[in-house]
Design a protein around this motif. Sequence first.
Motif, PDB file in Angstrom:
ATOM      1  N   TYR A   8     -10.866  -6.642  -2.281  1.00 42.28           N
ATOM      2  CA  TYR A   8      -9.717  -5.765  -2.564  1.00 42.28           C
ATOM      3  C   TYR A   8      -8.463  -6.387  -1.950  1.00 42.28           C
ATOM      4  O   TYR A   8      -7.225  -6.109  -2.743  1.00 42.28           O
TER       5      TYR A   8
ATOM      6  N   THR B 113      -7.168  -9.189  -3.693  1.00 43.06           N
ATOM      7  CA  THR B 113      -6.612  -8.854  -5.086  1.00 43.06           C
ATOM      8  C   THR B 113      -5.039  -8.459  -5.039  1.00 43.06           C
ATOM      9  O   THR B 113      -4.412  -8.893  -5.639  1.00 43.06           O
ATOM     10  N   LEU B 114      -4.924  -7.432  -4.047  1.00 43.75           N
ATOM     11  CA  LEU B 114      -3.728  -6.849  -3.542  1.00 43.75           C
ATOM     12  C   LEU B 114      -2.556  -8.212  -3.479  1.00 43.75           C
ATOM     13  O   LEU B 114      -1.652  -8.289  -3.984  1.00 43.75           O
TER      14      LEU B 114
ATOM     15  N   PHE C  18      -2.103 -10.482  -6.543  1.00 42.48           N
ATOM     16  CA  PHE C  18      -1.040  -9.917  -7.453  1.00 42.48           C
ATOM     17  C   PHE C  18       0.560  -9.604  -6.847  1.00 42.48           C
ATOM     18  O   PHE C  18       1.524 -10.066  -7.675  1.00 42.48           O
TER      19      PHE C  18
ATOM     20  N   ALA D  25       7.443   2.638  -9.239  1.00 42.34           N
ATOM     21  CA  ALA D  25       6.129   3.068  -9.909  1.00 42.34           C
ATOM     22  C   ALA D  25       5.008   1.856  -9.652  1.00 42.34           C
ATOM     23  O   ALA D  25       4.093   2.461  -9.053  1.00 42.34           O
ATOM     24  N   VAL D  26       5.116   0.751  -9.437  1.00 45.14           N
ATOM     25  CA  VAL D  26       4.064  -0.247  -9.427  1.00 45.14           C
ATOM     26  C   VAL D  26       3.831  -0.430  -7.928  1.00 45.14           C
ATOM     27  O   VAL D  26       2.644  -0.143  -7.459  1.00 45.14           O
TER      28      VAL D  26
ATOM     29  N   VAL E  82       1.867   2.791  -6.612  1.00 47.72           N
ATOM     30  CA  VAL E  82       0.461   3.067  -7.047  1.00 47.72           C
ATOM     31  C   VAL E  82      -0.146   1.910  -6.046  1.00 47.72           C
ATOM     32  O   VAL E  82      -1.415   2.416  -5.469  1.00 47.72           O
ATOM     33  N   LEU E  83       0.291   0.827  -5.784  1.00 48.97           N
ATOM     34  CA  LEU E  83      -0.319   0.070  -5.033  1.00 48.97           C
ATOM     35  C   LEU E  83      -0.559   0.460  -3.562  1.00 48.97           C
ATOM     36  O   LEU E  83      -1.686   0.466  -3.045  1.00 48.97           O
TER      37      LEU E  83
ATOM     38  N   MET F  95      -3.133   3.506  -3.629  1.00 46.11           N
ATOM     39  CA  MET F  95      -4.527   3.140  -3.604  1.00 46.11           C
ATOM     40  C   MET F  95      -4.953   2.883  -2.137  1.00 46.11           C
ATOM     41  O   MET F  95      -6.214   2.884  -1.930  1.00 46.11           O
TER      42      MET F  95
ATOM     43  N   VAL G   9       4.722   5.867   1.838  1.00 47.34           N
ATOM     44  CA  VAL G   9       5.909   5.617   1.399  1.00 47.34           C
ATOM     45  C   VAL G   9       6.779   4.279   1.951  1.00 47.34           C
ATOM     46  O   VAL G   9       7.288   3.710   1.147  1.00 47.34           O
ATOM     47  N   SER G  10       6.669   4.211   3.094  1.00 44.69           N
ATOM     48  CA  SER G  10       7.290   2.921   3.695  1.00 44.69           C
ATOM     49  C   SER G  10       6.505   1.628   3.082  1.00 44.69           C
ATOM     50  O   SER G  10       7.235   0.723   2.841  1.00 44.69           O
TER      51      SER G  10
ATOM     52  N   LEU H 156      -0.499  -5.009   6.510  1.00 42.17           N
ATOM     53  CA  LEU H 156      -0.411  -3.688   6.780  1.00 42.17           C
ATOM     54  C   LEU H 156      -1.702  -2.976   6.171  1.00 42.17           C
ATOM     55  O   LEU H 156      -2.257  -2.028   6.880  1.00 42.17           O
TER      56      LEU H 156
ATOM     57  N   TYR I  79      -4.137  -0.912   8.246  1.00 42.17           N
ATOM     58  CA  TYR I  79      -4.731   0.616   7.815  1.00 42.17           C
ATOM     59  C   TYR I  79      -6.340   0.603   7.941  1.00 42.17           C
ATOM     60  O   TYR I  79      -6.755   1.488   8.290  1.00 42.17           O
TER      61      TYR I  79
ATOM     62  N   LEU J 199      -0.207  -1.818 -14.740  1.00 46.53           N
ATOM     63  CA  LEU J 199      -0.579  -2.371 -13.497  1.00 46.53           C
ATOM     64  C   LEU J 199      -1.931  -2.393 -13.244  1.00 46.53           C
ATOM     65  O   LEU J 199      -2.626  -3.051 -12.627  1.00 46.53           O
TER      66      LEU J 199
ATOM     67  N   ILE K 235      -7.265  -9.008 -12.168  1.00 47.18           N
ATOM     68  CA  ILE K 235      -7.455 -10.034 -11.174  1.00 47.18           C
ATOM     69  C   ILE K 235      -8.632  -9.707 -10.050  1.00 47.18           C
ATOM     70  O   ILE K 235      -9.382 -10.538  -9.808  1.00 47.18           O
TER      71      ILE K 235
ATOM     72  N   PHE L 187      15.089   1.853   4.149  1.00 42.35           N
ATOM     73  CA  PHE L 187      15.407   3.193   3.708  1.00 42.35           C
ATOM     74  C   PHE L 187      16.961   3.378   3.366  1.00 42.35           C
ATOM     75  O   PHE L 187      17.145   4.353   2.525  1.00 42.35           O
TER      76      PHE L 187
END
Lengths: 249, 180, 78
Positions: free
Chosen positions: A94, A97-98, A101, A122-123, A126-127, A130, A177-178, A235, A239, B36, B43, C66
């Motif tokens: 996983y 993959t991230l 991309f 938006a992209v 979503v990442l 996830m 968010v960050s 990061l 996490y 996406l 991928i 930010f």
Amino acid sequence: MAEGDATGFVIKPMDQFIVKPLFGGDHIAWYTVTNVTLWMAIAVVTIAALFMLGTRRRAIVPSRSQSVAELIYGFVHNMVEEVTGHEGVKYFPYVLTLFLFILFSNLLGLLPGSFTTTSHVAVTVVLAMMVFVGVTVLGFVKHGIGFLGMFWVTSAPLIIRPILAVIEIISYFVRPVSHSIRLAGNLMAGHAVIKVIAGFATLVVASPIVIGAVTAIYALEVLVACVQAYVFTILTCVYLRDAVGDGHH
Amino acid sequence: MSTEAVDATAAAHGATATVKMPQLDISTFDNQIFWLLVALVAIYMIVTRVAVPRIGAVLAERRGTITNDLAAAEELKLKAVEAETAYNKALATARAEAAKIVAAAKADIEADLAKASAKADAQIEAKTVVSEQRIADIRAGAMESVSEVANDTAKELVAVLGGKADAKAITAAVTARMKG
Amino acid sequence: MEGDIAEMGKYIGAGLAAFGLGGAGIGVGNIAGNFLAGALRNPSAAAGQTATLFVGIAFAEALGIFSFLIALLLMFAV
């Protein structure tokens, strides 16, 4: 595109981020083939070329493309293993993959005239979501309700623990968010700055300086593209460590 | 106010969209998210079906090859050491053998020498005995000749002096003289 | 006229928001400089801490981003 402005000195740094349908028409439905589709497809094809054609021969002594693929693989694998420990290696695909991309989108976005998919909120949201949702669900599956112990800092004095718990919870929810804004913001800022500076090239006096400045910023942006992919991935690993790690640091 | 602006942008997408941030154009979100997810799934498929097994296998194989090669090198080194030991041992054995042969040869030669000298001694002894015998014979012969000559001489002397010599008495006298 | 004042406020606000990036720059420089100072004292321990370095830089930078985002929103979205 210079609509109305009589001066002829129009810099539109955000135009490069517009999502356009590839085959005409104005309406963008969820299935419409747009420039987003095109550049994501190019990223996928590039990754496929590197990892399928490059490793085709499975040589013990690798060819050039194979060693690039192995380098990326080893880099991400070491990162996952170092940060999350042996428990986290399961989730290596996983993370890879991230990383792939984001890295390829960032780098392809630096080609002149291209479209940077990762500069869109938006992209990246979503990442990041996830990762956030995945880590939270994984944490509750692994530790049950004990996952909430992460917010209760036992090493602190008892009095300030509730305050710390509130801060920890807030920082936990600010994470996605960050996580997402950092990536999108960095890329958007870099591309917008290049565009703004390049816009000054219409002034003949400034153009030599502009060429130098754009070159320098372009080099910086290549670095930023790689570093942001690295930061996003590491990061994610950090996490992930909260969820799969044995103890709460 | 801002939502109105975004809505307006969404409605009249294209001509007036350049003023606003394209990132906040909600009308394109579903499209972006859909593509996406498609890209990520693609991928992910590449990574799990091809990249990870292939590269993992190659890395494992390479590690195996390196380990094997190192082991083989170690083995060869051991063999070399063994061969050296064997060589040294053979050398020592050969040396000991040679020393033994030398010693044996020396002993043989000594034995031969002793035998030969003993034989020579014996021959010399025998010859000495024979020679002594002959010398004794000669001496005895000479003694006899001396007494005969003395007898004869005494007889002649007596005869010349005019006496009639008694042979027996003369012999006895000469013998006594010679003994004395 | 009122619209012009709003426009002016927008751009002033965007410019003020850009100050936040200066703080991010100071923060990132601080982290990198301290890392370098520590790495020069004990180079053998530096390699293991690059991940921490980048995470720290990322966190410090996020806050700057930010404020950049606020500036962008003021200029293009409000």
